[in-house]
Write an enzyme that holds these catalytic residues in place. Sequence first.
Site, PDB file in Angstrom:
ATOM      1  N   ASP A   8      17.001  28.811  48.356  1.00 17.57           N
ATOM      2  CA  ASP A   8      17.506  27.372  47.882  1.00 17.57           C
ATOM      3  C   ASP A   8      17.035  26.165  48.029  1.00 17.57           C
ATOM      4  O   ASP A   8      16.289  26.211  49.524  1.00 17.57           O
ATOM      5  CB  ASP A   8      18.527  27.379  48.100  1.00 17.57           C
ATOM      6  CG  ASP A   8      19.082  27.101  49.602  1.00 17.57           C
ATOM      7  OD1 ASP A   8      18.530  27.762  50.467  1.00 17.57           O
ATOM      8  OD2 ASP A   8      19.761  25.878  50.647  1.00 17.57           O
ATOM      9  N   GLU A   9      16.948  25.273  47.347  1.00 17.70           N
ATOM     10  CA  GLU A   9      16.739  24.198  47.199  1.00 17.70           C
ATOM     11  C   GLU A   9      15.025  23.611  47.737  1.00 17.70           C
ATOM     12  O   GLU A   9      14.648  23.087  49.233  1.00 17.70           O
ATOM     13  CB  GLU A   9      17.051  23.065  48.620  1.00 17.70           C
ATOM     14  CG  GLU A   9      18.641  23.055  48.337  1.00 17.70           C
ATOM     15  CD  GLU A   9      19.300  22.517  49.246  1.00 17.70           C
ATOM     16  OE1 GLU A   9      20.339  21.339  48.618  1.00 17.70           O
ATOM     17  OE2 GLU A   9      19.459  22.622  50.175  1.00 17.70           O
ATOM     18  N   VAL A  10      14.191  24.792  46.936  1.00 23.45           N
ATOM     19  CA  VAL A  10      12.313  24.800  47.105  1.00 23.45           C
ATOM     20  C   VAL A  10      12.127  23.563  46.994  1.00 23.45           C
ATOM     21  O   VAL A  10      11.613  23.489  46.066  1.00 23.45           O
ATOM     22  CB  VAL A  10      11.902  26.082  47.261  1.00 23.45           C
ATOM     23  CG1 VAL A  10      10.359  26.299  47.195  1.00 23.45           C
ATOM     24  CG2 VAL A  10      12.561  27.200  47.903  1.00 23.45           C
TER      25      VAL A  10
END
Length: 541
Positions: A331-333
Amino acid sequence: MSTNLLRLILLFITLSITSSLSTPSPADSPPYLWPLPAEFSFGNETLSVDPTVTLIVAGNGGGSLIIRAAFDRYMGIIFKHASGRGSLLSRIRFLKMVEYDITSLKIVVHSDSEELQLGVDESYTLMVSKKNEQSIVGAATIEANTVYGALRGLETFSQLCAFDYITKSVQIYKAPWYIQDKPRFGYRGLLIDTSRHYLPIDVIKQIIESMSFAKLNVLHWHIVDEQSFPLETPTYPNLWKGAYSRWERYTVEDASEIVRFAKMRGINVMAEVDVPGHAESWGTGYPDLWPSLSCREPLDVTKNFTFDVISGILADMRKIFPFELFHLGGDEVNTDCWKNTTHVKEWLQGRNFTTKDAYKYFVLRAQQIAISKNWTPVNWEETFSSFGKDLDPRTVIQNWLVSDICQKAVAKGFRCIFSNQGYWYLDHLDVPWEEVYNTEPLNGIEDPSLQKLVIGGEVCMWGETADTSVVLQTIWPRAAAAAERMWSTREAVSKGNITLTALPRLHYFRCLLNNRGVPAAPVDNFYARRPPLGPGSCYAQ
């Protein structure tokens, strides 16, 4: 509406009329069971429980050490007062042949398997009645297919038992009881985050113990993140140089003990190693994992060394965590610094990759490493939203951001875990218990065959603003609201006025947690974990 639920509503209406005058008394109120069993019936008798109650086991799994340990544990909970089990008074009563209604607890377990995996049978039947013409000795009986079903039955039995301060004895109200129970979802999880704040081993154990009281069955251990890497990994021993300090670490033996402790309570531990983002702490011990000193995450996608380290970590962790699911994050890359780092930019150009392509490449390669170690990968929803058609079909998608992700994921044949941040993120302190309780994982999914692909849900205790001093009162009692949603039938949790059908029981469960040493916060807080505003009963806060 089921007959049981209707009876409960009528009883709660009666209770609500008198609740302003006094705190609830188990003898004068409906059954305070949490989560609500699938099917049950009860009467109007009050039974006494012998403080020297004996355990009788039967069936192929009756001799399990898990059963014996749980029985001893629960007897300590039920008879914790001075006049309880093992006390001088109880021995005197025994010698005087004081007559009790319940003198034994029989546990019948049909299977001798102690394997604990996703979907293990947790069903049980519980019967409690006094001695009569057909029964010389009063007894309670739990029957289950597995030891883990028996554990759930023991928890329910313990909630039926209440200490009477007048008679100084343990009593069961509203008997006789007949309960047939099973969970609605096979995955009922709680996430803890030991990267943002280190949680000592004893605190993690207390969290696990409290989970068992609400029949949650998966501890999602978000062990590492960008801030710290506290876990020992023998293959790459410098990784835990990323811990906050030498004293805020978990050895291999620590992690193994957590898994063992959880299994004894019927709880799986799903480990998470979040890649390629949320991994800056890895480079403290191995700087080559950073693309550059100014680009410390995501991890360097260009180097085989990066994937060798991931493989080594997973190989070490496979020896600790037997659960079939392993969480790979994803996530949230933010890939901006990849395209601004010279060697990564050249690598991208050489493969005609965009940074999104590189993100996909990284996630899919990490998935194959996990699969090679006989794990089923779990990923956060961004992986599905970005390149769902390329994910391994065995992938379990965990929702957190977009409300309809599970709808979309199951429509494509993926399994899904529901944990929408708007309602089931426990670090959101302004979300009241009612919103947690009313949030339905299957909303928008009408096809029964697709509903089965939602394996369950999870409440998430992210650690940015919660350490040892507040973590338990932030988890409880709101996690219990989700626990009932995931255990009890959809009809039971979706019908009626929850201020009548659920709130009195949740107040009681919160007080039960307090009595068992769990510092659960008041139910009616405007902000979670806030202390009481003034004097008052536990049952009315």
